[in-house]
Motif scaffolding. Sequence first.
Motif, PDB file in Angstrom:
ATOM      1  N   LEU A   9      43.230  35.225  33.102  1.00  0.00           N
ATOM      2  CA  LEU A   9      43.468  34.926  34.519  1.00  0.00           C
ATOM      3  C   LEU A   9      43.609  33.421  34.699  1.00  0.00           C
ATOM      4  O   LEU A   9      43.037  32.646  33.939  1.00  0.00           O
ATOM      5  CB  LEU A   9      42.287  35.418  35.359  1.00  0.00           C
ATOM      6  CG  LEU A   9      42.120  36.929  35.464  1.00  0.00           C
ATOM      7  CD1 LEU A   9      40.756  37.271  36.036  1.00  0.00           C
ATOM      8  CD2 LEU A   9      43.230  37.525  36.301  1.00  0.00           C
ATOM      9  N   ILE A  13      41.937  31.256  39.990  1.00  0.00           N
ATOM     10  CA  ILE A  13      42.057  32.594  40.591  1.00  0.00           C
ATOM     11  C   ILE A  13      41.002  32.803  41.674  1.00  0.00           C
ATOM     12  O   ILE A  13      39.880  32.317  41.573  1.00  0.00           O
ATOM     13  CB  ILE A  13      41.949  33.692  39.495  1.00  0.00           C
ATOM     14  CG1 ILE A  13      42.368  35.061  40.035  1.00  0.00           C
ATOM     15  CG2 ILE A  13      40.545  33.764  38.918  1.00  0.00           C
ATOM     16  CD1 ILE A  13      43.825  35.235  40.230  1.00  0.00           C
ATOM     17  N   GLU A  15      39.095  35.782  44.311  1.00  0.00           N
ATOM     18  CA  GLU A  15      38.782  37.208  44.390  1.00  0.00           C
ATOM     19  C   GLU A  15      39.815  37.969  45.209  1.00  0.00           C
ATOM     20  O   GLU A  15      40.226  39.081  44.850  1.00  0.00           O
ATOM     21  CB  GLU A  15      37.386  37.416  44.983  1.00  0.00           C
ATOM     22  CG  GLU A  15      37.018  38.885  45.090  1.00  0.00           C
ATOM     23  CD  GLU A  15      35.615  39.131  45.622  1.00  0.00           C
ATOM     24  OE1 GLU A  15      35.394  40.237  46.138  1.00  0.00           O
ATOM     25  OE2 GLU A  15      34.747  38.243  45.504  1.00  0.00           O
ATOM     26  N   ILE A  18      42.899  38.997  43.277  1.00  0.00           N
ATOM     27  CA  ILE A  18      42.629  40.117  42.370  1.00  0.00           C
ATOM     28  C   ILE A  18      42.573  41.418  43.164  1.00  0.00           C
ATOM     29  O   ILE A  18      43.184  42.422  42.780  1.00  0.00           O
ATOM     30  CB  ILE A  18      41.316  39.886  41.589  1.00  0.00           C
ATOM     31  CG1 ILE A  18      41.482  38.682  40.646  1.00  0.00           C
ATOM     32  CG2 ILE A  18      40.926  41.142  40.812  1.00  0.00           C
ATOM     33  CD1 ILE A  18      40.199  38.245  39.959  1.00  0.00           C
ATOM     34  N   VAL A  31      34.594  43.034  42.534  1.00  0.00           N
ATOM     35  CA  VAL A  31      35.264  42.057  41.663  1.00  0.00           C
ATOM     36  C   VAL A  31      34.236  40.989  41.314  1.00  0.00           C
ATOM     37  O   VAL A  31      33.580  40.450  42.202  1.00  0.00           O
ATOM     38  CB  VAL A  31      36.476  41.391  42.359  1.00  0.00           C
ATOM     39  CG1 VAL A  31      37.045  40.259  41.507  1.00  0.00           C
ATOM     40  CG2 VAL A  31      37.552  42.408  42.678  1.00  0.00           C
ATOM     41  N   ILE A  33      34.246  37.487  39.152  1.00  0.00           N
ATOM     42  CA  ILE A  33      34.965  36.498  38.351  1.00  0.00           C
ATOM     43  C   ILE A  33      33.936  35.726  37.530  1.00  0.00           C
ATOM     44  O   ILE A  33      32.987  35.162  38.073  1.00  0.00           O
ATOM     45  CB  ILE A  33      35.785  35.538  39.244  1.00  0.00           C
ATOM     46  CG1 ILE A  33      36.810  36.332  40.065  1.00  0.00           C
ATOM     47  CG2 ILE A  33      36.486  34.481  38.385  1.00  0.00           C
ATOM     48  CD1 ILE A  33      37.544  35.517  41.103  1.00  0.00           C
ATOM     49  N   VAL A  47      36.636  44.114  37.184  1.00  0.00           N
ATOM     50  CA  VAL A  47      37.128  44.791  38.383  1.00  0.00           C
ATOM     51  C   VAL A  47      36.651  46.233  38.309  1.00  0.00           C
ATOM     52  O   VAL A  47      36.925  46.935  37.338  1.00  0.00           O
ATOM     53  CB  VAL A  47      38.678  44.746  38.455  1.00  0.00           C
ATOM     54  CG1 VAL A  47      39.171  45.502  39.682  1.00  0.00           C
ATOM     55  CG2 VAL A  47      39.180  43.303  38.463  1.00  0.00           C
ATOM     56  N   PHE A  68      49.603  36.290  37.475  1.00  0.00           N
ATOM     57  CA  PHE A  68      49.238  35.868  38.830  1.00  0.00           C
ATOM     58  C   PHE A  68      49.966  34.593  39.233  1.00  0.00           C
ATOM     59  O   PHE A  68      50.112  34.308  40.407  1.00  0.00           O
ATOM     60  CB  PHE A  68      47.718  35.657  38.941  1.00  0.00           C
ATOM     61  CG  PHE A  68      46.964  36.941  39.185  1.00  0.00           C
ATOM     62  CD1 PHE A  68      46.743  37.400  40.473  1.00  0.00           C
ATOM     63  CD2 PHE A  68      46.491  37.701  38.128  1.00  0.00           C
ATOM     64  CE1 PHE A  68      46.051  38.579  40.707  1.00  0.00           C
ATOM     65  CE2 PHE A  68      45.800  38.876  38.345  1.00  0.00           C
ATOM     66  CZ  PHE A  68      45.583  39.320  39.643  1.00  0.00           C
TER      67      PHE A  68
END
Length: 79
Positions: A9, A13, A15, A18, A31, A33, A47, A68
């Motif tokens: 990722l 990134i 949340e 995602i 989620v 991270i 996840v 992403f």
Amino acid sequence: AAKLYVASLPYDIEEEEIRKVFGVYGVVAEVHINRPTEGRPDRSAFVRFEEAYSASSAMLVLSEMHKFRPESMEAIKIM
């Protein structure tokens, strides 16, 4: 299982990003991270879906395919 490990990722990134992508495949229950690993430019996350089939669908479609960020060197990996 309804819980996926997602690697590669982007460092920045969020949340919500995602949840938006994985939510296409089912209800995302959680989620998490992970903290950045020193010396690595990417992040990982867990996840968890409410249904196992949602996790399977997300893994089939997104793993090794989805980025992403357009400038990402590689697609995400899902285990």
